[in-house]
Design a protein around this motif. Structure first.
Motif: not given
Length: 387
Positions: A171, A247, A367, A330, A336, A195-196, A66, A334, A1, A305
């Motif tokens: 993110s 992170a 992350h 991804t 997050v 990465i989300g 991000f 991670d 994130m 968020n």
């Protein structure tokens, strides 16, 4: 994130003959009505671009940043700058997102964290309310990832662009990517969230509350009314330290710091004030970043968020609206957006009829590998764009 970084980002690709040079611009909306129904006057966000928009304006790529980032996705503002934008490894002449082919643009979000950075332009609680002549503070309305996207859409349309060849971002940038694909499917040819996940689950909502907590207990926060007074930088610094730790990953923490004391002569076992090296490094990084950041903006980003669900409802509902193929990149480590959350996102998208290709990053940074290790994904990105 969020990617609050302890160390400098890697330099531009070592093989580059010369740096990609860009300039920061400002986009202004005379008024903007938030998804919550509040109308804001004189909304400004910064933006920049790389490459050339073609005659039929069909080669535009939008990069979304991000949590703690801004529009500086690639290149430098000046050849003497210490480091290029965060995704310089994949954006530029001959790179995966080739600026010889694509016109790449990126903008600062509403409530951007970096209010003290002269290269960031944003509208948020620290901005002056034209109706009062004073900073909004907590009178600024709650804004959503959907609001971030709607302001970007206005920017894109002001350039005469009707369809984006690609929307991508890491993110919080991935959340904006999902939102673009679901809310404006006719404008998105391809989507690359990195990465989300497709919505904030209960665990992430709670973690975001942990991020915010140090600000809320800093007496200088004063319920958001601190402009013209001492800002709550102690709380903000600790909040940023928490973000930085999550992170990253324990592989990085253990290999980099182990159990070493901050000072060789100050054994942590001898006094409560004696610290370990990782404590000192995280706090120093948070304190440095707090000096150019705003605590209220941090809290508004946390709220945006926490509220996120693709399309504003749920990922399951939104997946049926997404038309663009998705390349989901991804990192299994991670902390997050966890591997479970990512796989649930991929499964939900596929059930909704979305074409999903997955690629995985490796490394010790968790992350953060979605920012600093993207060179690994170059082949997957090229193949995705060439389909």
């Amino acid at each position: 994130m969020a990617m609050a970084m302890i160390e400098a980002q890697p330099a531009a690709a070592q093989n580059a003959v010369e740096d990609l040079i860009t300039e920061k611009k400002v986009f202004t909306l005379q008024s903007y009505t938030t998804q919550g129904g509040r109308t804001l006057k004189d909304v400004k966000v910064g933006w920049e671009s790389y490459g050339t928009l073609n005659a039929d304006k069909s080669n535009a790529v939008l990069i979304c940043h991000f949590f703690s980032g801004n529009s500086h996705a690639a290149g430098k503002y000046d050849a003497k700058d210490a480091a290029p934008g965060y995704w310089d490894a994949i954006i530029g002449p001959g790179k995966a997102i080739d600026t010889n082919k694509y016109f790449v643009l990126s903008s600062d979000t509403l409530v951007n964290l970096n209010t003290g950075d002269p290269k960031t332009t944003t509208t948020g609680p620290a901005s002056v309310n034209p109706d009062t002549g004073k900073p909004y503070a907590l009178d600024f309305p709650v804004v959503t990832v959907g609001d971030f996207v709607n302001v970007q859409k206005a920017l894109v349309e002001s350039l005469g662009i009707k369809r984006l060849a690609l929307v991508a971002g890491p993110s919080m940038g991935s959340l904006q990517t999902f939102e673009w694909a679901a809310s404006h499917p006719e404008m998105v040819a391809k989507a690359m969230p990195v990465i989300g996940a497709g919505e904030a689950d209960a665990q992430l909502i709670a973690w975001l509350d942990v991020w915010a907590a140090p600000i809320l207990v800093d007496p200088n926060w004063n319920k958001g009314d601190y402009y013209g007074r001492t800002p709550p930088n102690a709380g903000l610094a600790k909040a940023l330290a928490v973000v930085t730790l999550q992170a990253n990953h324990q592989d990085w923490a253990n290999a980099t710091f182990g159990r070493r004391p901050a000072k060789a002569e100050e054994d942590p076992a001898k006094a409560l004030s004696n610290r370990f090296q990782i404590q000192s490094i995280l706090d120093n990084a948070g304190e440095a970043r707090a000096k150019v950041s705003d605590a209220n903006h941090f809290l508004y980003l946390v709220k945006a968020n926490q509220l996120f669900a693709t399309g504003g409802t749920s990922l399951a509902d939104a997946a049926t609206k997404i038309k663009a193929p998705v390349l989901l990149i991804t990192q299994p480590k991670d902390l997050v957006f966890t591997a479970d959350a990512v796989e649930k996102t991929a499964e939900t998208l596929r059930k909704g009829g979305v074409s999903v290709t997955q690629a995985y990053l490796q490394g010790a940074r968790g992350h953060l590998d979605g920012v600093i290790s993207m060179k690994q994904a170059e082949g997957a990105i090229r193949a995705f764009l060439e389909k």
